[in-house]
Design a protein around this motif. Sequence first.
Motif, mmCIF file in Angstrom:
data_model
loop_
_atom_site.group_PDB
_atom_site.id
_atom_site.type_symbol
_atom_site.label_atom_id
_atom_site.label_comp_id
_atom_site.label_asym_id
_atom_site.label_seq_id
_atom_site.Cartn_x
_atom_site.Cartn_y
_atom_site.Cartn_z
ATOM 1 N N THR A 17 0.856 -1.185 0.000
ATOM 2 C CA THR A 17 0.000 0.000 0.000
ATOM 3 C C THR A 17 0.889 1.230 0.000
ATOM 4 O O THR A 17 2.029 1.201 0.493
ATOM 5 C CB THR A 17 -0.928 0.055 1.232
ATOM 6 N N GLN A 18 0.371 2.311 -0.558
ATOM 7 C CA GLN A 18 1.049 3.601 -0.518
ATOM 8 C C GLN A 18 0.037 4.685 -0.203
ATOM 9 O O GLN A 18 -1.105 4.634 -0.655
ATOM 10 C CB GLN A 18 1.747 3.899 -1.850
ATOM 11 N N LYS A 41 -1.164 0.661 10.837
ATOM 12 C CA LYS A 41 -2.193 1.616 10.429
ATOM 13 C C LYS A 41 -2.161 2.896 11.249
ATOM 14 O O LYS A 41 -2.516 3.974 10.745
ATOM 15 C CB LYS A 41 -3.574 0.975 10.464
ATOM 16 N N LYS A 42 -1.738 2.836 12.506
ATOM 17 C CA LYS A 42 -1.651 4.047 13.321
ATOM 18 C C LYS A 42 -0.495 4.931 12.865
ATOM 19 O O LYS A 42 -0.527 6.147 13.063
ATOM 20 C CB LYS A 42 -1.497 3.687 14.793
ATOM 21 N N GLN A 43 0.525 4.330 12.277
ATOM 22 C CA GLN A 43 1.634 5.113 11.731
ATOM 23 C C GLN A 43 1.257 5.694 10.371
ATOM 24 O O GLN A 43 1.545 6.851 10.083
ATOM 25 C CB GLN A 43 2.883 4.238 11.605
ATOM 26 N N HIS A 46 -0.822 8.760 10.643
ATOM 27 C CA HIS A 46 -0.072 9.937 11.083
ATOM 28 C C HIS A 46 0.874 10.450 9.996
ATOM 29 O O HIS A 46 0.865 11.652 9.668
ATOM 30 C CB HIS A 46 0.738 9.594 12.333
ATOM 31 N N PHE A 47 1.679 9.565 9.444
ATOM 32 C CA PHE A 47 2.763 10.006 8.564
ATOM 33 C C PHE A 47 2.301 10.365 7.157
ATOM 34 O O PHE A 47 3.018 11.065 6.436
ATOM 35 C CB PHE A 47 3.865 8.941 8.526
ATOM 36 N N LYS A 48 1.122 9.930 6.754
ATOM 37 C CA LYS A 48 0.670 10.256 5.401
ATOM 38 C C LYS A 48 0.398 11.739 5.214
ATOM 39 O O LYS A 48 0.237 12.198 4.078
ATOM 40 C CB LYS A 48 -0.579 9.448 5.057
ATOM 41 N N GLN A 49 0.357 12.491 6.304
ATOM 42 C CA GLN A 49 0.147 13.934 6.167
ATOM 43 C C GLN A 49 1.339 14.620 5.502
ATOM 44 O O GLN A 49 1.172 15.589 4.769
ATOM 45 C CB GLN A 49 -0.102 14.553 7.553
ATOM 46 N N THR A 54 4.962 3.832 2.372
ATOM 47 C CA THR A 54 4.792 2.520 1.746
ATOM 48 C C THR A 54 4.836 1.447 2.830
ATOM 49 O O THR A 54 5.704 1.480 3.707
ATOM 50 C CB THR A 54 5.902 2.240 0.717
ATOM 51 N N THR A 55 3.898 0.539 2.790
ATOM 52 C CA THR A 55 3.918 -0.653 3.641
ATOM 53 C C THR A 55 3.701 -1.869 2.740
ATOM 54 O O THR A 55 3.163 -1.737 1.632
ATOM 55 C CB THR A 55 2.811 -0.614 4.716
ATOM 56 N N TYR A 56 4.109 -3.032 3.210
ATOM 57 C CA TYR A 56 3.897 -4.225 2.394
ATOM 58 C C TYR A 56 3.887 -5.464 3.281
ATOM 59 O O TYR A 56 4.354 -5.443 4.424
ATOM 60 C CB TYR A 56 4.971 -4.357 1.311
#
Length: 280
Positions: A17-18, A41-43, A46-49, A54-56
């Motif tokens: 996901t991105q 998901k909690k990170q 927050h960080f998408k702001q 990227t997570t996988y």
Amino acid sequence: MTSNFITTPDGVRLHYTQDGPSSGPNVVFIPGWVQTAAQFKKQVAHFKQKFHVTTYDHRGHGESDKPAYGYRVSRLAADLEFLLKELDLRDVALVGHSMGSSVIWAHWDLFAHDRIKKVAFVDQAPSITADPAWTPEQAAEAGSVFPAGQRFELANALRGPEWRAAREGLTRSFFSPDLAAEDLAWTLGQQMKAPREVAAAMMLDHGAADWRDVIPRIDVPALVVAARGSLFPVASLEWVGRQIKGARVVTFEKEEGGFHFMFWENPDKFNRVLEEFLLE
């Protein structure tokens, strides 16, 4: 959020996901043993702001394919290298939790570092299994929570007839006693996506590794996060921090969610500490 798959050279689809602005600094969150990308998901929230996040899911985990082969940390490191290149991620901060830290160490050992700008190691000891010749002090510094041979006993329990109970018991030990029942149930649901043979194989390989010759060769800014209530001695994380020039070590106390999943139990502090490091 973008949710998609890439296919590795050996034919395995990895789910990723991105989120966040594509122009933002790249940060990649790497899950640990039997964990999924969703556990960050909690990170991500927050960080998408400010960041391109990227997570996988590792092969055999989460929504990724679950082939009958490839369950070694070195293979997961090769998957990470392919992900970085396939998604053309540059100037990346890698954040590895637990076995995810070992994936970063293996990647550093095997591949070029030109795409990596910073690294964060979250509660992972450099050598899980103790050498019988070590003193208790040496074992604590290495973070060796298994006597020689115990990883085989654990792996056999994880693939045996009572494998669900074995995995549930181990997972429960990763959290504080105050963890809400619904949080534990959700986490177990995520972790159960990894078949028992995957869990056992990864425990065997992960538990056998000794990264102490790799860690001192890391030459990018590093953050090391320890937890007083973790299975891994804080001394082992402090050792990791001493090996990397300029590394910052942060320890979570028990009363502030300082257990193996401190990023879940105290996301406010974890996200603040990590963001300060990423923006330095």
